[in-house]
Design an enzyme around this catalytic site. Structure first.
Site, PDB file in Angstrom:
ATOM      1  N   ARG A  53      37.844  47.877  74.025  1.00  0.00           N
ATOM      2  CA  ARG A  53      38.766  48.779  74.726  1.00  0.00           C
ATOM      3  C   ARG A  53      39.509  48.019  75.834  1.00  0.00           C
ATOM      4  NH1 ARG A  53      35.568  52.645  76.811  1.00  0.00           N
ATOM      5  NH2 ARG A  53      35.998  51.885  78.892  1.00  0.00           N
ATOM      6  N   TYR A 105      64.985  58.726  78.584  1.00  0.00           N
ATOM      7  CA  TYR A 105      64.211  59.242  77.462  1.00  0.00           C
ATOM      8  C   TYR A 105      63.594  60.580  77.881  1.00  0.00           C
ATOM      9  CZ  TYR A 105      60.381  59.999  74.296  1.00  0.00           C
ATOM     10  OH  TYR A 105      59.505  60.599  73.424  1.00  0.00           O
ATOM     11  N   ASP A 178      62.862  50.456  81.730  1.00  0.00           N
ATOM     12  CA  ASP A 178      62.648  50.749  80.310  1.00  0.00           C
ATOM     13  C   ASP A 178      63.743  50.002  79.545  1.00  0.00           C
ATOM     14  OD1 ASP A 178      62.584  51.734  77.733  1.00  0.00           O
ATOM     15  OD2 ASP A 178      62.151  53.801  78.320  1.00  0.00           O
ATOM     16  N   LYS A 203      59.774  51.044  68.644  1.00  0.00           N
ATOM     17  CA  LYS A 203      61.184  50.876  68.274  1.00  0.00           C
ATOM     18  C   LYS A 203      61.436  49.435  67.815  1.00  0.00           C
ATOM     19  CE  LYS A 203      61.101  54.977  70.164  1.00  0.00           C
ATOM     20  NZ  LYS A 203      60.670  56.105  69.350  1.00  0.00           N
TER      21      LYS A 203
HETATM   22  C1  LIG Z   1      63.831  54.620  75.498  1.00  0.00           C
HETATM   23  C2  LIG Z   1      62.464  55.137  75.162  1.00  0.00           C
HETATM   24  N1  LIG Z   1      61.461  54.949  76.024  1.00  0.00           N
HETATM   25  C3  LIG Z   1      60.225  55.413  75.784  1.00  0.00           C
HETATM   26  C4  LIG Z   1      59.927  56.109  74.620  1.00  0.00           C
HETATM   27  C5  LIG Z   1      58.535  56.598  74.368  1.00  0.00           C
HETATM   28  O1  LIG Z   1      57.931  55.762  73.396  1.00  0.00           O
HETATM   29  P1  LIG Z   1      56.795  56.233  72.364  1.00  0.00           P
HETATM   30  O2  LIG Z   1      57.413  57.237  71.440  1.00  0.00           O
HETATM   31  O3  LIG Z   1      56.397  54.951  71.700  1.00  0.00           O
HETATM   32  O4  LIG Z   1      55.690  56.823  73.158  1.00  0.00           O
HETATM   33  C6  LIG Z   1      60.937  56.334  73.685  1.00  0.00           C
HETATM   34  C7  LIG Z   1      60.647  57.104  72.472  1.00  0.00           C
HETATM   35  O5  LIG Z   1      61.533  57.593  71.791  1.00  0.00           O
HETATM   36  C8  LIG Z   1      62.238  55.836  73.969  1.00  0.00           C
HETATM   37  O6  LIG Z   1      63.249  56.044  73.113  1.00  0.00           O
END
Ligand SMILES: Cc1ncc(COP(=O)(O)O)c(C=O)c1O
Length: 384
Positions: A53, A105, A178, A203
């Site tokens: 873990r 997001y 991000d 992604k």
């Molecule tokens: C720009 C962005 N950040 C964070 C996330 C969250 O990621 P996850 O779906 O892997 O938890 C997403 C998901 O669509 C995203 O598009």
């Protein structure tokens, strides 16, 4: 091949840093499913690994590669992008103040407005593209974190990483970015002054729509990073071993996928800009896009594989266009090899700033001509 200054990102990624298994001489890393590690007879753990873990050699290939690509002092993989992003906020003290973008997001915005607020975090949402608004929202000595997303879902605003880092640092706060959409191929936020970079590895990093994962990279191995390490292990939000292995495999083709998706997105954006059935094309690579000049300074080699089109005649025409595609797949998410189309407002919550006529496009690796032809026929059908 550990010197990330010597080799280009495409080279580092293609060979996953060129690691060779010291025992078998295999050029592909092994998958280690073991949940536990042998203790030395004298009661020590000299391997540095105790329990999976916290420690798993299969995580380390993807983490070392991300560190090299981001110019980071260290990286951590997580069970999802949300696990990675939420850890950055949970590593602050309850009662801490943070600033986040209005356009971001939506899942993270919802978490910040709900669970994080209940937990004791105070978050103000601002237009992070407006540096004066950002400066006004940051409270010196009280704001602990500024969060940026650039380009930002789903309208792809560009935030100024270097200027935001300066504002954050002057007030004693950290800057986290991000960078899921930019990827380390197009942008390296740490070099521009950010402290933490976050990716939804679901992604582009993995790139094949078959792993849910998240990653963080840090500028420094400091006490804050130690808290993030402890949160990952304590909350147990880790990748499965097989997912970690798939992630490192996907990352090997990151450069070529991102370059191709960016080129095709640029071609699609240019084709549909001014189209009779399109109100607006939102893409940082278009010269009249408001953040274009900043994107030229802050990104290299392209503007990413994500764009949005605002369809003429409103929401119903947008939904009808998405209904009429034959090649694009109507699905959420982004960054895979297959192109996706989504009526974004149908996905986001009531607080979403997303216009109702907006279709979000994740451009994959298909031939650009096929993608353009399919959108053309779908727009024509929706406006017949
Ligand atoms: C720009 C962005 N950040 C964070 C996330 C969250 O990621 P996850 O779906 O892997 O938890 C997403 C998901 O669509 C995203 O598009």
């Amino acid at each position: 091949m550990t010197d990330s200054d010597q080799y280009h990102p495409a080279t580092l990624a293609a060979q996953a840093l060129g690691q060779i298994d010291p025992i078998t001489k295999a050029i592909i890393p092994a998958l280690h499913p073991s949940t536990t590690y042998l203790r030395d007879p004298d009661n020590q753990y000299r391997s540095g690994r105790i329990y999976a873990r916290a420690d798993n050699p299969t995580f380390e290939t993807a983490e070392a590669l991300l560190s090299a690509l981001e110019g980071a002092a260290g990286s951590l993989s997580f069970a999802s992008g949300m696990a990675a992003a939420s850890a950055v906020f949970l590593a602050l003290e309850p009662g801490a103040h943070a600033v986040a973008p209005k356009v971001m997001y939506w899942g993270l915005r919802k978490w910040l407005k709900g669970l994080a607020r209940d937990w004791g975090l105070v978050v103000d949402f601002v237009d992070t593209g407006d540096l004066a608004a950002l400066a006004a929202a940051i409270v010196p000595g009280r704001t602990r974190l500024v969060w940026l997303e650039t380009p930002a879902n789903p309208t792809w605003e560009i935030a100024d990483i270097a200027a935001s880092a300066e504002l954050a640092h002057r007030a004693g706060a950290r800057l986290a970015v991000d960078s899921t959409v930019a990827t380390p191929i197009l942008s390296q936020p740490l070099a521009l002054g950010a402290d933490i970079v976050m990716h939804s590895a679901t992604k582009y990093l993995n790139g094949h729509s078959d792993v849910v994962g998240g990653m963080l990279a840090t500028a420094r191995l400091d006490g804050y990073w130690e808290r993030l390490v402890a949160i990952r292990s304590g909350n147990g939000a880790i990748l499965g071993t097989f997912e970690a292995w798939l992630l490192q495999r996907g990352m090997r083709t990151l450069a070529i996928r991102v370059e191709r998706a960016s080129r095709t997105a640029q071609a699609i954006a240019e084709h549909f800009a001014g189209h009779r059935h399109v109100e607006a094309v939102l893409y940082p690579g278009l010269p009249d896009f408001p953040g274009h000049d900043l994107a030229c300074r802050q990104m290299q080699g392209g503007f990413g594989g994500m764009l949005s089109i605002r369809v003429k005649d409103g929401e119903a025409a947008a939904i009808a266009t998405a209904a009429a595609v034959e090649l694009w797949k109507r699905a959420t998410s982004l960054g895979g090899v297959e192109s996706l189309i989504e009526h974004r407002r149908s996905v986001e919550d009531a607080e979403s700033p997303c216009p109702p006529d907006l279709l979000r496009l994740s451009v994959g690796l298909e031939h650009p001509g096929d993608l353009i032809a399919d959108l053309e026929q779908a727009l024509a059908k929706a406006h017949a």
